[in-house]
Design a protein around this motif. Structure first.
Motif, mmCIF file in Angstrom:
data_model
loop_
_atom_site.group_PDB
_atom_site.id
_atom_site.type_symbol
_atom_site.label_atom_id
_atom_site.label_comp_id
_atom_site.label_asym_id
_atom_site.label_seq_id
_atom_site.Cartn_x
_atom_site.Cartn_y
_atom_site.Cartn_z
ATOM 1 N N GLU A 134 0.829 -1.206 0.000
ATOM 2 C CA GLU A 134 0.000 0.000 0.000
ATOM 3 C C GLU A 134 0.866 1.260 0.000
ATOM 4 O O GLU A 134 0.459 2.294 -0.541
ATOM 5 C CB GLU A 134 -0.948 -0.030 1.203
ATOM 6 N N TRP A 135 2.044 1.171 0.568
ATOM 7 C CA TRP A 135 2.982 2.299 0.530
ATOM 8 C C TRP A 135 3.313 2.660 -0.920
ATOM 9 O O TRP A 135 3.366 3.839 -1.282
ATOM 10 C CB TRP A 135 4.254 1.923 1.285
ATOM 11 N N VAL A 136 3.510 1.642 -1.752
ATOM 12 C CA VAL A 136 3.787 1.870 -3.181
ATOM 13 C C VAL A 136 2.587 2.543 -3.849
ATOM 14 O O VAL A 136 2.746 3.447 -4.682
ATOM 15 C CB VAL A 136 4.125 0.537 -3.890
ATOM 16 N N ILE A 137 1.391 2.125 -3.472
ATOM 17 C CA ILE A 137 0.177 2.727 -4.039
ATOM 18 C C ILE A 137 0.080 4.200 -3.654
ATOM 19 O O ILE A 137 -0.203 5.062 -4.497
ATOM 20 C CB ILE A 137 -1.076 1.961 -3.567
ATOM 21 N N TYR A 138 0.333 4.506 -2.391
ATOM 22 C CA TYR A 138 0.267 5.907 -1.942
ATOM 23 C C TYR A 138 1.315 6.766 -2.648
ATOM 24 O O TYR A 138 1.030 7.905 -3.039
ATOM 25 C CB TYR A 138 0.464 5.992 -0.425
ATOM 26 N N LEU A 139 2.502 6.219 -2.806
ATOM 27 C CA LEU A 139 3.556 6.961 -3.500
ATOM 28 C C LEU A 139 3.158 7.208 -4.956
ATOM 29 O O LEU A 139 3.400 8.295 -5.500
ATOM 30 C CB LEU A 139 4.874 6.185 -3.436
ATOM 31 N N SER A 140 2.525 6.225 -5.567
ATOM 32 C CA SER A 140 2.068 6.370 -6.953
ATOM 33 C C SER A 140 0.985 7.437 -7.057
ATOM 34 O O SER A 140 1.002 8.267 -7.979
ATOM 35 C CB SER A 140 1.531 5.030 -7.474
ATOM 36 N N PRO A 184 -6.853 4.544 4.776
ATOM 37 C CA PRO A 184 -7.207 5.463 3.684
ATOM 38 C C PRO A 184 -7.705 4.772 2.423
ATOM 39 O O PRO A 184 -8.697 5.203 1.826
ATOM 40 C CB PRO A 184 -5.892 6.215 3.425
ATOM 41 N N LEU A 185 -7.047 3.708 2.020
ATOM 42 C CA LEU A 185 -7.481 2.996 0.813
ATOM 43 C C LEU A 185 -8.827 2.317 1.025
ATOM 44 O O LEU A 185 -9.767 2.496 0.238
ATOM 45 C CB LEU A 185 -6.438 1.951 0.405
ATOM 46 N N ILE A 197 -10.784 10.383 -6.595
ATOM 47 C CA ILE A 197 -10.581 9.466 -5.473
ATOM 48 C C ILE A 197 -9.144 9.545 -4.953
ATOM 49 O O ILE A 197 -8.894 9.369 -3.759
ATOM 50 C CB ILE A 197 -10.931 8.009 -5.882
ATOM 51 N N GLY A 198 -8.197 9.852 -5.834
ATOM 52 C CA GLY A 198 -6.805 9.972 -5.409
ATOM 53 C C GLY A 198 -6.601 11.103 -4.421
ATOM 54 O O GLY A 198 -5.851 10.964 -3.445
ATOM 55 N N VAL A 199 -7.256 12.227 -4.659
ATOM 56 C CA VAL A 199 -7.158 13.372 -3.744
ATOM 57 C C VAL A 199 -7.726 12.991 -2.382
ATOM 58 O O VAL A 199 -7.129 13.283 -1.340
ATOM 59 C CB VAL A 199 -7.895 14.600 -4.326
#
Length: 295
Positions: free
Chosen positions: A48-54, A133-134, A237-239
């Motif tokens: 999920e860290w990779v997803i947040y960074l993306s 958050p996700l 949704i990203g914001v």
């Protein structure tokens, strides 16, 4: 900094080594309902860290302006704080922090308790709150606001990609529909109740019988949920995910690092900066509305 500190705490510290191989129950939400699954804590955290960074990277280059362009042209400090998706996330986060602090102050002074996070290994806590958050933005914003607005607006009849719509509802309507087809008043009339309902349900979810929070948390979470609903509906949704991430991961990573390792005082500086920014933006919005009304 928090992006780097998180993996460091979870994988390279004594408290992180205590959770090696440890699994825990996590939740995925859909239309406000929770569905549990079991996962290795560290594996889920880094995924999920990779997803947040993306998401962070994508937001920096999307919107009316790109952050790199603003920095290159030295316009970052004078640009519209909502013109870039990353800047919008930071701005809405700052405003929400001020709102939640005011609500918390009022509740504290009238004796309404909020509660605290449970005592546990800080690295374990970081893994758990990083997941929220996700799962919660999908469960309380995308599925509640997104899906129900599809039904009320009959989006499938408008020849709009449902995936695009679910990612960024109102921006998709604005960009895909002709001026004669886009009824702004009707859109607002549909989204406002959904945003309020989503925020209310989000608040109540925080004080369910299994929760560690007290009743005051429901109010705080409801106000935050409303702001997250606005972020999702009017941006994407990203914001919303990144704002939620800022509350959970960004802030707590700094606190955990300073409480357990080296107190560099950065959390105090960042807290002050965020509160000042949020206060300035709230005043700016109020003044802008006053000026518009007087024209």
């Amino acid at each position: 900094i928090s992006f780097v500190l998180g993996p460091y705490i979870v994988f390279n510290t004594s408290i992180g080594k205590e959770i090696v191989g440890k699994s825990s129950d996590f939740y995925i939400f859909f239309i406000g309902l929770a569905f549990s699954f079991k996962s290795n804590m560290q594996s889920l955290f880094i995924s999920e860290w990779v997803i947040y960074l993306s998401i962070f990277t994508i937001l920096a280059v999307t919107g009316k302006e790109q952050v790199s362009k603003l920095l290159k042209e030295k316009r970052a400090l004078i640009a519209d704080p909502f013109s870039n998706n990353l800047m919008a996330a930071i701005s809405i986060f700052s405003i929400t922090v001020v709102i939640v602090l005011v609500v918390d102050w009022i509740q504290y002074n009238v004796g309404i308790e909020t509660g605290n996070l449970p005592e546990m290994n800080p690295a374990e806590l970081l893994c758990i709150i990083s997941h929220a958050p996700l799962s919660e933005e999908i469960g309380f914003r995308l599925s509640l606001i997104g899906i129900f607005s599809i039904i009320f607006l009959r989006v499938w009849r408008k020849k709009i990609s449902l995936i695009d719509y679910l990612i960024a509802p109102i921006p998709t309507l604005r960009s895909k529909l002709k001026d004669t087809e886009y009824d702004e008043k009707r859109v607002h009339a549909i989204f406002l109740p959904l945003i309020l309902a989503s925020g209310t349900i989000f608040g109540l979810a925080h004080i369910m019988p299994s929760s560690v929070w007290e009743v005051g948390k429901a109010t705080e979470a409801a106000f935050a949920g409303i702001m997250l609903g606005i972020a999702y509906s009017y941006y994407n949704i990203g914001v919303a995910i990144l704002i939620h991430w800022a509350f959970n991961y960004y802030s707590n990573t700094l606190y955990i690092f300073e409480e357990n390792f080296v107190n560099i005082g950065l959390s105090n500086i960042m807290d002050t900066t965020i509160i000042l920014l949020g206060s300035i933006l709230i005043l700016r919005i109020i003044l802008a509305n006053v000026i518009l009304k007087n024209r």
